[in-house]
Write a protein that holds these residues in place. Structure first.
Motif, PDB file in Angstrom:
ATOM      1  N   GLN A 137      -3.492   7.472   0.323  1.00 46.32           N
ATOM      2  CA  GLN A 137      -3.051   6.385  -0.569  1.00 46.32           C
ATOM      3  C   GLN A 137      -3.100   6.816  -2.030  1.00 46.32           C
ATOM      4  O   GLN A 137      -4.054   7.462  -2.455  1.00 46.32           O
ATOM      5  N   HIS A 147      -7.209  -8.370   6.667  1.00 44.02           N
ATOM      6  CA  HIS A 147      -6.712  -8.200   8.034  1.00 44.02           C
ATOM      7  C   HIS A 147      -7.855  -7.907   8.993  1.00 44.02           C
ATOM      8  O   HIS A 147      -8.968  -7.572   8.565  1.00 44.02           O
ATOM      9  N   ARG A 204     -12.246   4.233   3.151  1.00 44.21           N
ATOM     10  CA  ARG A 204     -11.591   5.063   2.129  1.00 44.21           C
ATOM     11  C   ARG A 204     -12.492   6.252   1.895  1.00 44.21           C
ATOM     12  O   ARG A 204     -13.719   6.098   1.839  1.00 44.21           O
ATOM     13  N   TYR A 264      -5.767   5.442  12.897  1.00 40.27           N
ATOM     14  CA  TYR A 264      -4.721   5.615  11.894  1.00 40.27           C
ATOM     15  C   TYR A 264      -5.350   6.301  10.689  1.00 40.27           C
ATOM     16  O   TYR A 264      -6.505   6.013  10.342  1.00 40.27           O
ATOM     17  N   LEU A 318      -8.176   3.714   9.439  1.00 41.10           N
ATOM     18  CA  LEU A 318      -8.241   2.346   9.982  1.00 41.10           C
ATOM     19  C   LEU A 318      -8.199   2.378  11.511  1.00 41.10           C
ATOM     20  O   LEU A 318      -7.672   3.324  12.112  1.00 41.10           O
ATOM     21  N   HIS A 324      -5.210  -8.427   0.006  1.00 39.71           N
ATOM     22  CA  HIS A 324      -4.880  -8.938   1.332  1.00 39.71           C
ATOM     23  C   HIS A 324      -6.101  -8.772   2.234  1.00 39.71           C
ATOM     24  O   HIS A 324      -7.110  -8.214   1.823  1.00 39.71           O
ATOM     25  N   VAL A 341       1.282   4.592   0.768  1.00 36.46           N
ATOM     26  CA  VAL A 341       0.507   5.499   1.628  1.00 36.46           C
ATOM     27  C   VAL A 341       1.462   6.410   2.380  1.00 36.46           C
ATOM     28  O   VAL A 341       2.512   5.961   2.853  1.00 36.46           O
ATOM     29  N   ARG A 401       0.880  -1.166   0.000  1.00 41.19           N
ATOM     30  CA  ARG A 401       0.000   0.000   0.000  1.00 41.19           C
ATOM     31  C   ARG A 401       0.918   1.216   0.000  1.00 41.19           C
ATOM     32  O   ARG A 401       1.693   1.412   0.946  1.00 41.19           O
ATOM     33  N   HIS A 404      -6.971  -2.923  -4.551  1.00 33.70           N
ATOM     34  CA  HIS A 404      -7.352  -1.655  -5.171  1.00 33.70           C
ATOM     35  C   HIS A 404      -6.709  -1.568  -6.555  1.00 33.70           C
ATOM     36  O   HIS A 404      -5.616  -2.088  -6.761  1.00 33.70           O
ATOM     37  N   HIS A 409      -9.340  -7.545   0.110  1.00 34.51           N
ATOM     38  CA  HIS A 409      -9.489  -6.312  -0.664  1.00 34.51           C
ATOM     39  C   HIS A 409      -8.236  -5.998  -1.460  1.00 34.51           C
ATOM     40  O   HIS A 409      -7.119  -6.189  -0.978  1.00 34.51           O
ATOM     41  N   ASP A 411      -7.232   6.865   3.727  1.00 35.20           N
ATOM     42  CA  ASP A 411      -7.526   5.626   4.445  1.00 35.20           C
ATOM     43  C   ASP A 411      -7.705   5.965   5.914  1.00 35.20           C
ATOM     44  O   ASP A 411      -6.885   6.695   6.490  1.00 35.20           O
TER      45      ASP A 411
HETATM   46  O1  GTQ Z   1      -5.651  -0.397   1.762  1.00 38.16           O
HETATM   47  O2  GTQ Z   1      -5.587  -2.251   2.842  1.00 38.16           O
HETATM   48  O3  GTQ Z   1      -3.474   2.905   4.654  1.00 38.16           O
HETATM   49  O4  GTQ Z   1      -4.028  -2.487   4.874  1.00 38.16           O
HETATM   50  C1  GTQ Z   1      -3.004   0.870   5.733  1.00 38.16           C
HETATM   51  C2  GTQ Z   1      -3.152  -0.496   5.789  1.00 38.16           C
HETATM   52  C3  GTQ Z   1      -4.327   0.932   3.758  1.00 38.16           C
HETATM   53  C4  GTQ Z   1      -5.293  -1.070   2.732  1.00 38.16           C
HETATM   54  C5  GTQ Z   1      -3.592   1.572   4.715  1.00 38.16           C
HETATM   55  C6  GTQ Z   1      -3.888  -1.153   4.814  1.00 38.16           C
HETATM   56  C7  GTQ Z   1      -4.484  -0.422   3.803  1.00 38.16           C
END
Ligand code: GTQ
Length: 349
Positions: free
Chosen positions: A97, A110, A116, A93, A165, A108, A74, A72, A151, A149, A163
């Motif tokens: 991005q 998690h 977003r 957080y 989270l 991936h 970012v 990612r 992108h 997910h 982003d």
């Molecule tokens: O897009 O899955 O800014 O897993 C930080 C961790 C984005 C993402 C982030 C992430 C993602």
């Protein structure tokens, strides 16, 4: 609890503390007033990031690393009071991005929930558990816990989104799991628009049983939310603290769209000044339209389109609007309300 002075440090006490320290013991009375505070006390500070420089640095990072190599790509928005912790507030957080034309940020999943909020570009996409959704300016898109997910961007322009989270919350509980998919893009198992057809038309599939806490809708298009604010505006019923403010919901139960994060869109008309407001949920605001300034704990922050600012927990906030403004915001209110912590306070008649 009142703000009592800490008990004095005597030589005898100090010697005792040193002795028990070796046994991994510590006296509560030297730290109690820092642990259990009479009101929120946070290292998180108010801050504003102007979008212009943010976007320039982000595009510069596009020349340094691909989305694929970075996983990612970012730039993390780190609160000046929390440097080195990848936090914008104590519990959240946020990062900006970049997905360039033709790139894929590989699949991936998690434990952490992600949102977003699209800042720039059009016709990028995110695929969530087999369904692709197209992302345009102002769209609010979610990735529920453990949902696959990836992108991508098949447009001609860079895509930039914010982003958000709940990474710090998952870390607090030591509950993080993450996996990568064995292909960059996961296979599609549903048609684009399937979720919004099933769940986004004020109807639910008969016999639907919710399996998770996140909303089954994963794209809340800006066009629709924005139109609601425009129509509501005709009534001139302004909340003194919030103007017109809508909460993004999970249509299954009217709860928050995400299990831990509350998300909102609000309209503040030109000339409006909000009455002072504070709440225990430190909040990140994204200016989607308009201009104005926000006074946080006596500090003034001027803002314009796409600027991002953060209001810490329990600090008084007032918005003063110079051009019709729309603000997207998110906070940990969903979590705090589930846990029974959340409080607010208003100053108005
Ligand atoms: O897009 O899955 O800014 O897993 C930080 C961790 C984005 C993402 C982030 C992430 C993602």
């Amino acid at each position: 609890m009142t703000n009592k002075d800490k008990p004095a440090l005597t030589t005898e006490r100090e010697r005792f503390y040193e002795k028990i320290d070796k046994e991994h013991l510590a006296p509560l009375w030297t730290v109690l007033s820092d642990l259990v505070t009479p009101e929120p006390s946070s290292a998180c500070v108010p801050h504003l990031w102007q979008y212009g420089p943010l976007k320039r640095y982000l595009l510069e990072s596009g020349g340094l690393i691909t989305a694929k190599e970075a996983e990612r790509r970012v730039l993390v928005l780190e609160n000046p009071g929390l440097r080195g912790t990848s936090k914008i507030t104590t519990s959240l957080y946020a990062g900006l991005q970049l997905v360039l034309p033709g790139e894929i940020a590989p699949a991936h999943r998690h434990t952490q929930s992600a949102l977003r909020f699209v800042m720039d570009g059009a016709n990028g996409h995110t695929t969530v558990d087999g369904e692709k959704t197209i992302m345009n300016f102002g769209d609010f898109v979610i990735t529920p816990p453990m949902a696959w997910h990836d992108h991508g961007n098949q447009s001609e322009e860079p895509m930039v989104w914010l982003d958000g989270l709940d990474i710090p919350m998952v870390s607090l509980y030591d509950a993080s799991f993450a996996e990568t998919f064995d292909q960059d893009a996961q296979p599609l198992s549903k048609g684009t628009g399937d979720s919004s057809a099933r769940f986004g038309a004020n109807m639910l599939p008969v016999d639907f049983n919710a399996t998770g806490l996140a909303s089954p809708i994963f794209n809340y298009p800006y066009a629709r939310s924005r139109e609601s604010l425009d129509v509501m505006r005709r009534q001139e019923e302004w909340d003194p603290c919030h103007g017109l403010k809508l909460r993004y919901i999970n249509p299954v139960d009217g709860g928050f769209a995400m299990p831990t994060i509350g998300t909102y869109l609000q309209l503040l008309p030109k000339g409006f000044s909000t009455a002072p407001y504070r709440s225990t949920d430190a909040t990140i605001f994204v200016v989607t339209e308009g201009r104005g300034l926000t006074i946080i704990d006596g500090q003034k922050f001027d803002w314009g389109p796409k600027d991002i600012f953060v209001v810490p927990s329990w600090k008084w906030v007032t918005h003063v609007v110079s051009d019709d403004a729309v603000l997207f915001s998110f906070s940990d209110r969903a979590a705090q309300q589930k846990l029974g912590y959340w409080r607010e306070d208003r100053q108005h008649n």
